[in-house]
Every structure is written in C-alpha cells, then in structure tokens.
Design a protein around this motif. Structure first.
Motif, PDB file in Angstrom:
ATOM      1  N   ALA A  94       0.811  -1.227   0.000  1.00  0.00           N
ATOM      2  CA  ALA A  94       0.000   0.000   0.000  1.00  0.00           C
ATOM      3  C   ALA A  94       0.844   1.278   0.000  1.00  0.00           C
ATOM      4  N   PRO A  95       1.955   1.341   0.745  1.00  0.00           N
ATOM      5  CA  PRO A  95       2.725   2.593   0.772  1.00  0.00           C
ATOM      6  C   PRO A  95       3.314   3.011  -0.575  1.00  0.00           C
ATOM      7  N   ILE A  96       3.492   2.065  -1.503  1.00  0.00           N
ATOM      8  CA  ILE A  96       4.093   2.458  -2.778  1.00  0.00           C
ATOM      9  C   ILE A  96       3.046   2.634  -3.874  1.00  0.00           C
ATOM     10  N   ARG A  97       1.775   2.466  -3.547  1.00  0.00           N
ATOM     11  CA  ARG A  97       0.733   2.634  -4.560  1.00  0.00           C
ATOM     12  C   ARG A  97       0.756   4.030  -5.190  1.00  0.00           C
ATOM     13  N   PRO A  98       0.945   5.109  -4.402  1.00  0.00           N
ATOM     14  CA  PRO A  98       1.025   6.438  -5.035  1.00  0.00           C
ATOM     15  C   PRO A  98       2.192   6.571  -6.016  1.00  0.00           C
ATOM     16  N   LEU A  99       3.311   5.881  -5.745  1.00  0.00           N
ATOM     17  CA  LEU A  99       4.455   5.932  -6.660  1.00  0.00           C
ATOM     18  C   LEU A  99       4.097   5.300  -8.002  1.00  0.00           C
ATOM     19  N   LEU A 100       3.407   4.162  -7.953  1.00  0.00           N
ATOM     20  CA  LEU A 100       3.022   3.496  -9.194  1.00  0.00           C
ATOM     21  C   LEU A 100       1.991   4.323  -9.944  1.00  0.00           C
ATOM     22  N   LEU A 101       1.050   4.913  -9.234  1.00  0.00           N
ATOM     23  CA  LEU A 101       0.033   5.745  -9.872  1.00  0.00           C
ATOM     24  C   LEU A 101       0.672   6.924 -10.596  1.00  0.00           C
ATOM     25  N   GLU A 102       1.602   7.596  -9.918  1.00  0.00           N
ATOM     26  CA  GLU A 102       2.276   8.732 -10.533  1.00  0.00           C
ATOM     27  C   GLU A 102       3.116   8.300 -11.728  1.00  0.00           C
ATOM     28  N   ILE A 144      15.029   5.477  -6.891  1.00  0.00           N
ATOM     29  CA  ILE A 144      15.412   4.302  -6.120  1.00  0.00           C
ATOM     30  C   ILE A 144      15.409   4.683  -4.650  1.00  0.00           C
ATOM     31  N   GLY A 145      14.777   3.876  -3.829  1.00  0.00           N
ATOM     32  CA  GLY A 145      14.738   4.202  -2.418  1.00  0.00           C
ATOM     33  C   GLY A 145      13.974   3.171  -1.618  1.00  0.00           C
ATOM     34  N   GLU A 146      13.595   3.591  -0.410  1.00  0.00           N
ATOM     35  CA  GLU A 146      12.848   2.726   0.499  1.00  0.00           C
ATOM     36  C   GLU A 146      11.665   3.488   1.064  1.00  0.00           C
ATOM     37  N   LYS A 147      10.615   2.752   1.347  1.00  0.00           N
ATOM     38  CA  LYS A 147       9.421   3.291   1.990  1.00  0.00           C
ATOM     39  C   LYS A 147       9.141   2.479   3.241  1.00  0.00           C
ATOM     40  N   TYR A 165      12.253   0.039  -3.621  1.00  0.00           N
ATOM     41  CA  TYR A 165      11.655   0.253  -4.942  1.00  0.00           C
ATOM     42  C   TYR A 165      12.681   0.836  -5.913  1.00  0.00           C
ATOM     43  N   LEU A 166      12.453   0.549  -7.182  1.00  0.00           N
ATOM     44  CA  LEU A 166      13.198   1.136  -8.301  1.00  0.00           C
ATOM     45  C   LEU A 166      12.183   1.428  -9.395  1.00  0.00           C
ATOM     46  N   ILE A 167      12.181   2.648  -9.895  1.00  0.00           N
ATOM     47  CA  ILE A 167      11.262   3.046 -10.959  1.00  0.00           C
ATOM     48  C   ILE A 167      12.055   3.742 -12.043  1.00  0.00           C
ATOM     49  N   GLY A 168      11.867   3.323 -13.285  1.00  0.00           N
ATOM     50  CA  GLY A 168      12.511   3.957 -14.423  1.00  0.00           C
ATOM     51  C   GLY A 168      11.480   4.477 -15.406  1.00  0.00           C
ATOM     52  N   ILE A 169      11.590   5.767 -15.753  1.00  0.00           N
ATOM     53  CA  ILE A 169      10.635   6.410 -16.655  1.00  0.00           C
ATOM     54  C   ILE A 169      11.411   7.168 -17.726  1.00  0.00           C
ATOM     55  N   PRO A 170      11.037   7.029 -18.996  1.00  0.00           N
ATOM     56  CA  PRO A 170      11.738   7.780 -20.053  1.00  0.00           C
ATOM     57  C   PRO A 170      11.677   9.278 -19.798  1.00  0.00           C
ATOM     58  N   GLN A 171      12.817   9.949 -19.971  1.00  0.00           N
ATOM     59  CA  GLN A 171      12.834  11.399 -19.845  1.00  0.00           C
ATOM     60  C   GLN A 171      11.945  12.020 -20.918  1.00  0.00           C
ATOM     61  N   GLY A 172      11.257  13.071 -20.529  1.00  0.00           N
ATOM     62  CA  GLY A 172      10.344  13.707 -21.474  1.00  0.00           C
ATOM     63  C   GLY A 172       8.935  13.180 -21.391  1.00  0.00           C
ATOM     64  N   SER A 173       8.735  12.114 -20.585  1.00  0.00           N
ATOM     65  CA  SER A 173       7.370  11.620 -20.391  1.00  0.00           C
ATOM     66  C   SER A 173       6.556  12.695 -19.697  1.00  0.00           C
ATOM     67  N   GLN A 174       5.360  12.923 -20.174  1.00  0.00           N
ATOM     68  CA  GLN A 174       4.528  13.998 -19.645  1.00  0.00           C
ATOM     69  C   GLN A 174       3.384  13.426 -18.822  1.00  0.00           C
ATOM     70  N   PRO A 175       3.067  14.067 -17.692  1.00  0.00           N
ATOM     71  CA  PRO A 175       1.915  13.619 -16.906  1.00  0.00           C
ATOM     72  C   PRO A 175       0.649  13.652 -17.745  1.00  0.00           C
ATOM     73  N   THR A 176      -0.203  12.664 -17.545  1.00  0.00           N
ATOM     74  CA  THR A 176      -1.479  12.626 -18.252  1.00  0.00           C
ATOM     75  C   THR A 176      -2.568  13.173 -17.360  1.00  0.00           C
ATOM     76  N   GLU A 177      -3.667  13.539 -17.972  1.00  0.00           N
ATOM     77  CA  GLU A 177      -4.801  14.014 -17.199  1.00  0.00           C
ATOM     78  C   GLU A 177      -5.341  12.884 -16.349  1.00  0.00           C
TER      79      GLU A 177
END
Length: 269
Positions: free
Chosen positions: A38-46, A239-242, A253-265
C-alpha cells in the motif's frame, strides 16, 4: 550481510506445480489480507500517469501478486480503464480468478510462459515486478532494465523482502502462517490441503524459499550500482525505500521512466 544468490526451489523447472502453486497461492493470500505494498501505490500511480500508459505487464506474477488490492484502487484513481496482463515463467492462470471475473475485459493471464529476461514483443506497456527482482543476479536484473530502456517502456521493481536479521527472523514464522491461512486460500483445492497438512511440503518450501529470498534481496545502493552500469540512457530513475505498513522492514523500490514523459490528465487520487 552480503547478498547471496542461493537457489529458490520454486524457481526450478523440476519443482512440482502443486508445490509451487501452493506456495504462491499462500503468498497471494498474505498479500490480499495485509496489503503490504500500500505505501508504494502512489508511486506506481504517478509513474503510470507520467508515462501516459494504461497498460501494465506484470512479470513474475506467481499467484497474482498484490493486484487483488492494487488493481481496484488504481482502476478507480486513473482517468481511463487500466489493462493488466499477468505473466510468469510458470503461469498459474487459476490464481486471481475472482479479480478477473470482476474485470474480464481489463485483466488476463498471458496464455504461455513468459521469461522476464525476454518478454514477447507484443507485451508492451509498463513493466512491474513485485517481490521478484531478487530472483535475478545483478547481470540478469540489469538486462531486464536494459530491455525496458531499449523498448522505451516504463519499469518498476518493488521488493517486500529485506536482507536483514529482522526479516529472516520473521521468515521463521512462515510455516505457522501457512498452516493458519491455507483455509482462506481461494479458489479451494483439495490437493493444497494434502501438501500443507498431511505431507507438509508447502510450509517447508515456503520457509526455505522465504529465507533464501531475504538473503537474495537487493538494497537501494545495490540497485543504484546496477542502474549506473546502464550508462546515460535517457531515463529518470527513482530508487529508495518506503516504511512498510507494519514498521518492521522497509519496502525497496526502483522506478525507471523515459525522460520527457509527460503527466497525463487524471482524476484526483
């Protein structure tokens, strides 16, 4: 405590499916009851919003992972329907049937074996690995990250296991927890009771693999070293800990996102 790449029995092709599925079904029940991620759910959503994708490819799904609790909340918080493919090298399609019945158009098991080291090209989307990154040695884990970068896909690793004495001491309770929770595992299978209570190989397998999982787990600094070896790849890495829900061992956790990715509505979380 140095990381050890010991063998987990359920990873082996010779492990009987009844024992492997009994172990992963137990882990799935624990995930459903406790919602440890549950604590990392906001990270995945974002991350999904930043990548602009509504398709998750869950690698090494085992018994279904955290999705019994995760999917309904993500589905609600995202502005568009979320498609989820569960995959595994040793797929267990009967796992997660209840959730699939609720979302038959959005959730499915990939019909054949999927190796995280080389998923089929048609499986494109945001890769996730829950409680499974420790199965891979550093070179193999780096390969998984590198192929996501090559395809331009987002990727996230979330680890519940921890390489520490408290985590190992907690793992010693696994056989007792298996005995207590097996009646709650769904769907019901008589063979599961046989291998838990009459010939208790599932509790012993879960204990052995649970301790080995702790010893194989990566720490945040080790994940940073693996990412550093990928070079300048045009990705943003987190990369970090929750802190976990129970305050005993942290979630890595480790999250990789392409640079330039734009937030969606999106709708309000």
């Amino acid at each position: 405590m140095n990381r050890r790449q010991f063998m987990e029995i359920e990873d082996q092709s010779w492990c009987p499916a009844a024992l492997r599925d009994g172990t992963t079904d137990f882990l799935q029940t624990v995930m459903t009851l406790t919602d440890p991620y549950a604590p990392i759910r906001p990270l995945l959503l974002e991350s999904l919003n930043r990548c602009g994708t509504r398709r998750i490819i869950d690698l090494c799904s085992g018994g279904g992972g955290p999705w019994q609790r995760f999917y309904p909340s993500l589905h609600k918080d995202l502005a568009q329907p979320l498609q989820l493919w569960l995959t595994d090298l040793y797929p267990n399609p009967r796992a997660g049937l209840e959730l699939q019945k609720r979302y038959p158009q959005q959730i499915g098991w990939w019909p054949g074996p999927v190796d995280a080291l080389g998923p089929p090209e048609q499986l494109s989307g945001f890769y996730t690995l829950f409680t499974s990154a420790h199965h891979f040695p550093p070179e193999a884990l780096g390969h998984i990250l590198r192929q996501a970068v090559k395809k331009g896909q987002g990727i996230a690793l979330f680890e519940l296991t921890n390489r520490s004495l408290p985590a190992i001491l907690l793992a010693l309770l696994i056989p007792l927890i298996v005995l207590l929770l097996t009646p709650l595992c769904r769907p019901f299978y008589l063979s599961r009771f046989f291998w838990v209570y009459l010939i208790p190989l599932v509790p012993l397998l879960a204990l052995f693999d649970g301790i080995v999982s702790c010893l194989r787990s990566y720490r945040a600094d080790e994940l940073r070293s693996i990412v550093a070896q990928l070079g300048d790849n045009g990705y943003n890495w987190q990369i970090g800990e929750k802190p976990s829900n129970f305050g005993l061992t942290p979630l890595t956790y480790l999250i990789g996102i392409p640079q330039g990715s734009q937030p969606t509505e999106r709708s309000n979380p």
